[in-house]
Design a protein around this motif. Structure first.
Motif, PDB file in Angstrom:
ATOM      1  N   ASP A  30     -92.829   0.494  31.662  1.00 14.16           N
ATOM      2  CA  ASP A  30     -93.372   0.814  30.335  1.00 14.16           C
ATOM      3  C   ASP A  30     -94.016   2.195  30.315  1.00 14.16           C
ATOM      4  OD1 ASP A  30     -92.560  -1.637  29.441  1.00 14.16           O
ATOM      5  OD2 ASP A  30     -94.520  -2.595  29.687  1.00 14.16           O
ATOM      6  N   LEU A  31     -94.588   2.590  31.439  1.00  6.98           N
ATOM      7  CA  LEU A  31     -95.253   3.889  31.515  1.00  6.98           C
ATOM      8  C   LEU A  31     -94.273   5.021  31.228  1.00  6.98           C
ATOM      9  CD1 LEU A  31     -98.217   4.641  32.212  1.00  6.98           C
ATOM     10  CD2 LEU A  31     -97.413   5.208  34.506  1.00  6.98           C
ATOM     11  N   PHE A  32     -93.054   4.901  31.742  1.00  8.09           N
ATOM     12  CA  PHE A  32     -92.073   5.968  31.559  1.00  8.09           C
ATOM     13  C   PHE A  32     -91.154   5.724  30.365  1.00  8.09           C
ATOM     14  CE2 PHE A  32     -93.313   6.499  35.967  1.00  8.09           C
ATOM     15  CZ  PHE A  32     -93.393   7.876  36.087  1.00  8.09           C
ATOM     16  N   ARG A  33     -90.932   4.458  30.016  1.00  7.52           N
ATOM     17  CA  ARG A  33     -90.013   4.186  28.914  1.00  7.52           C
ATOM     18  C   ARG A  33     -90.734   4.233  27.565  1.00  7.52           C
ATOM     19  NH1 ARG A  33     -86.778  -1.269  29.473  1.00  7.52           N
ATOM     20  NH2 ARG A  33     -85.888  -0.058  31.200  1.00  7.52           N
ATOM     21  N   ARG A  34     -91.868   3.559  27.469  1.00  9.06           N
ATOM     22  CA  ARG A  34     -92.570   3.493  26.180  1.00  9.06           C
ATOM     23  C   ARG A  34     -93.527   4.661  25.996  1.00  9.06           C
ATOM     24  NH1 ARG A  34     -96.472  -1.489  24.884  1.00  9.06           N
ATOM     25  NH2 ARG A  34     -97.838  -0.248  26.211  1.00  9.06           N
ATOM     26  N   ASN A  35     -94.226   5.065  27.045  1.00  5.14           N
ATOM     27  CA  ASN A  35     -95.234   6.126  26.930  1.00  5.14           C
ATOM     28  C   ASN A  35     -94.725   7.510  27.339  1.00  5.14           C
ATOM     29  OD1 ASN A  35     -97.582   4.413  26.197  1.00  5.14           O
ATOM     30  ND2 ASN A  35     -97.198   3.506  28.200  1.00  5.14           N
ATOM     31  N   ARG A  36     -93.486   7.587  27.798  1.00  3.49           N
ATOM     32  CA  ARG A  36     -92.867   8.876  28.178  1.00  3.49           C
ATOM     33  C   ARG A  36     -93.792   9.683  29.092  1.00  3.49           C
ATOM     34  NH1 ARG A  36     -90.974  12.046  23.052  1.00  3.49           N
ATOM     35  NH2 ARG A  36     -93.195  11.887  22.629  1.00  3.49           N
ATOM     36  N   PHE A  37     -94.210   9.060  30.168  1.00  2.00           N
ATOM     37  CA  PHE A  37     -95.192   9.676  31.059  1.00  2.00           C
ATOM     38  C   PHE A  37     -94.631  10.869  31.813  1.00  2.00           C
ATOM     39  CE2 PHE A  37     -98.895   9.391  33.930  1.00  2.00           C
ATOM     40  CZ  PHE A  37     -99.858   9.088  32.985  1.00  2.00           C
ATOM     41  N   TYR A  38     -93.307  10.970  31.904  1.00  2.00           N
ATOM     42  CA  TYR A  38     -92.707  12.110  32.590  1.00  2.00           C
ATOM     43  C   TYR A  38     -93.031  13.421  31.888  1.00  2.00           C
ATOM     44  CZ  TYR A  38     -89.232  11.050  28.973  1.00  2.00           C
ATOM     45  OH  TYR A  38     -88.628  10.785  27.774  1.00  2.00           O
ATOM     46  N   ILE A  39     -93.258  13.377  30.562  1.00  2.00           N
ATOM     47  CA  ILE A  39     -93.640  14.591  29.828  1.00  2.00           C
ATOM     48  C   ILE A  39     -95.013  15.062  30.265  1.00  2.00           C
ATOM     49  CG2 ILE A  39     -94.160  15.525  27.527  1.00  2.00           C
ATOM     50  CD1 ILE A  39     -92.110  13.623  26.383  1.00  2.00           C
ATOM     51  N   ILE A  50    -105.952  21.006  23.818  1.00  2.00           N
ATOM     52  CA  ILE A  50    -104.589  20.542  23.553  1.00  2.00           C
ATOM     53  C   ILE A  50    -104.661  19.232  22.772  1.00  2.00           C
ATOM     54  CG2 ILE A  50    -102.395  19.832  24.552  1.00  2.00           C
ATOM     55  CD1 ILE A  50    -102.955  22.739  25.050  1.00  2.00           C
ATOM     56  N   THR A  51    -104.180  19.250  21.552  1.00  2.00           N
ATOM     57  CA  THR A  51    -104.155  18.042  20.731  1.00  2.00           C
ATOM     58  C   THR A  51    -102.736  17.569  20.423  1.00  2.00           C
ATOM     59  OG1 THR A  51    -104.284  19.384  18.712  1.00  2.00           O
ATOM     60  CG2 THR A  51    -106.363  18.601  19.654  1.00  2.00           C
ATOM     61  N   ARG A  52    -101.750  18.393  20.690  1.00  2.00           N
ATOM     62  CA  ARG A  52    -100.359  18.004  20.451  1.00  2.00           C
ATOM     63  C   ARG A  52     -99.931  17.003  21.516  1.00  2.00           C
ATOM     64  NH1 ARG A  52     -96.527  22.979  19.959  1.00  2.00           N
ATOM     65  NH2 ARG A  52     -98.025  23.354  18.259  1.00  2.00           N
ATOM     66  N   GLU A  53     -99.333  15.903  21.081  1.00  4.07           N
ATOM     67  CA  GLU A  53     -98.993  14.812  21.990  1.00  4.07           C
ATOM     68  C   GLU A  53     -98.044  15.252  23.096  1.00  4.07           C
ATOM     69  OE1 GLU A  53     -99.346  11.095  23.545  1.00  4.07           O
ATOM     70  OE2 GLU A  53    -100.422  11.877  21.808  1.00  4.07           O
ATOM     71  N   SER A  54     -97.082  16.090  22.773  1.00  2.63           N
ATOM     72  CA  SER A  54     -96.068  16.497  23.746  1.00  2.63           C
ATOM     73  C   SER A  54     -96.588  17.490  24.777  1.00  2.63           C
ATOM     74  CB  SER A  54     -94.867  17.114  23.016  1.00  2.63           C
ATOM     75  OG  SER A  54     -95.259  18.269  22.289  1.00  2.63           O
ATOM     76  N   MET A  55     -97.841  17.950  24.638  1.00  3.46           N
ATOM     77  CA  MET A  55     -98.388  18.939  25.560  1.00  3.46           C
ATOM     78  C   MET A  55     -99.582  18.416  26.348  1.00  3.46           C
ATOM     79  SD  MET A  55     -98.199  22.413  23.229  1.00  3.46           S
ATOM     80  CE  MET A  55     -98.641  23.433  24.627  1.00  3.46           C
ATOM     81  N   LYS A  56     -99.897  17.154  26.227  1.00  9.43           N
ATOM     82  CA  LYS A  56    -101.047  16.594  26.922  1.00  9.43           C
ATOM     83  C   LYS A  56    -100.769  16.470  28.418  1.00  9.43           C
ATOM     84  CE  LYS A  56    -102.874  14.016  22.988  1.00  9.43           C
ATOM     85  NZ  LYS A  56    -103.193  12.680  22.427  1.00  9.43           N
ATOM     86  N   THR A  57    -101.834  16.514  29.202  1.00  9.32           N
ATOM     87  CA  THR A  57    -101.717  16.379  30.649  1.00  9.32           C
ATOM     88  C   THR A  57    -101.986  14.936  31.071  1.00  9.32           C
ATOM     89  OG1 THR A  57    -104.030  17.044  30.911  1.00  9.32           O
ATOM     90  CG2 THR A  57    -102.359  18.779  31.053  1.00  9.32           C
ATOM     91  N   ILE A  58    -101.811  14.662  32.357  1.00 11.71           N
ATOM     92  CA  ILE A  58    -101.911  13.283  32.849  1.00 11.71           C
ATOM     93  C   ILE A  58    -103.290  12.668  32.618  1.00 11.71           C
ATOM     94  CG2 ILE A  58    -101.915  11.897  34.961  1.00 11.71           C
ATOM     95  CD1 ILE A  58     -99.582  13.484  35.940  1.00 11.71           C
ATOM     96  N   PRO A  59    -104.422  13.345  32.937  1.00 13.27           N
ATOM     97  CA  PRO A  59    -105.725  12.692  32.719  1.00 13.27           C
ATOM     98  C   PRO A  59    -105.951  12.283  31.272  1.00 13.27           C
ATOM     99  CG  PRO A  59    -105.979  14.611  34.134  1.00 13.27           C
ATOM    100  CD  PRO A  59    -104.589  14.657  33.608  1.00 13.27           C
ATOM    101  N   VAL A  60    -105.558  13.147  30.334  1.00 14.29           N
ATOM    102  CA  VAL A  60    -105.750  12.833  28.914  1.00 14.29           C
ATOM    103  C   VAL A  60    -104.829  11.696  28.497  1.00 14.29           C
ATOM    104  CG1 VAL A  60    -105.636  13.755  26.566  1.00 14.29           C
ATOM    105  CG2 VAL A  60    -106.454  15.195  28.440  1.00 14.29           C
TER     106      VAL A  60
END
Length: 296
Positions: A77-86, A235-245
């Motif tokens: 789910d981390l990679f499929r639903r939350n797209r954690f790779y981004i 950074i408030t844009r979803e596609s640019m957030k880092t791992i801790p956020v």
């Protein structure tokens, strides 16, 4: 006389051996305690990340799950639903670029402070030391205003520039101490052979200080990888957030559900690259830490 002394000598030897045995036992107990104390939270996070939600929320705590209580759904789910790779890409980009810039700027500055007779050198070093001890969180409001005026919000530079500036003083101090330990004869010989300052720094001096470069680079990388406050605000844009956020903002299936499984999986995924990095450069890190404390 000799016969009377032999029992006392044997008793002293036995007492000494028993004392050494007890010291070894206490030493191993201390080592085991430190290892468990250090790795306990990591092991708990790892077990939580592979336990089912029912096992995590059970009334009786499941410390070691059985086979039917294991699952990989949290990672899926981390990679499929939350797209954690981004978010991994964003953290890696910011951390790598800021670390490279920090070493590229800090190493020549440290060499200049170590070898050149600069006017006001003590003042410069004192300023660098004060900046190193200064809590970076106190720069938050000022940086926020600078980012707003420069129009860098939702831009990778909004993180790269502050991370580089914050890690620069430490890089300069560490690298300067290593440059001071290098013999000047090598540099004098290089000048005789026709090397200019840049060639000498790049081809001779920096390869000799590779452990220091690796050590300071990893410290700068870890700071940039784990930093949260700046990444959350700039950074408030979803596609640019880092791992801790991204990990802090993981949500459950309902408003009142705490996603312990996905949070633990995100923690493991975010920590694993740092562990691999430190293990890969372990020998260089040890060389850098030990060499920096010995005058050559």
């Amino acid at each position: 006389m000799t016969t009377a002394q032999e029992p006392s000598t044997q008793q002293a030897t036995k007492a000494r051996d028993s004392g050494i045995a007890w010291m070894k036992i206490l030493q191993w107990i201390a080592i085991i305690f430190v290892v468990l104390f250090s790795l306990g939270p990591v092991l708990w996070e790892l077990l939580t990340s592979i336990k089912t939600t029912a096992a995590i929320t059970a009334d009786s705590v499941v410390y070691f799950p059985s086979f039917d209580q294991l699952t990989w759904d949290h990672y899926v789910d981390l990679f499929r639903r939350n797209r954690f790779y981004i978010y991994i890409f964003n953290s890696a980009l910011v951390a790598i670029v800021s670390t490279v810039l920090c070493l590229a700027i800090g190493s020549p500055a440290a060499y200049a402070l170590a070898r050149l007779k600069l006017p006001g050198e003590r003042i410069i070093l004192g300023t660098v030391l004060i900046i190193t001890l200064f809590p970076y969180i106190l720069l938050f409001l000022g940086l926020l205003e600078v980012i707003r005026l420069a129009g860098l919000a939702n831009n990778y530079l909004a993180l790269i520039i502050p991370y580089t500036a914050i890690n620069l003083p430490l890089t300069i101090l560490v690298m300067r101490s290593f440059f001071q330990q290098l013999p000047r004869d090598l540099e004098d010989s290089a000048k005789v052979d026709g090397y200019n300052t840049v060639q000498m720094l790049w081809q001779i001096v920096l390869p000799m200080t590779l452990p220091a470069l690796v050590t300071t680079g990893i410290l700068a990388f870890i700071f940039a990888w784990n930093e949260y406050i700046f990444a959350l605000t700039f950074i408030t844009r979803e596609s640019m957030k880092t791992i801790p956020v991204a990990a802090a903002q993981l949500g459950g299936t309902s408003l009142f559900e705490v996603p312990y499984g996905p949070l633990a999986a995100a923690t493991i995924v975010g920590t694993l690259p740092l562990i691999v990095l430190v293990l890969f450069f372990q020998r260089k890190i040890v060389q850098g830490l030990t060499a920096g404390s010995v005058k050559g």
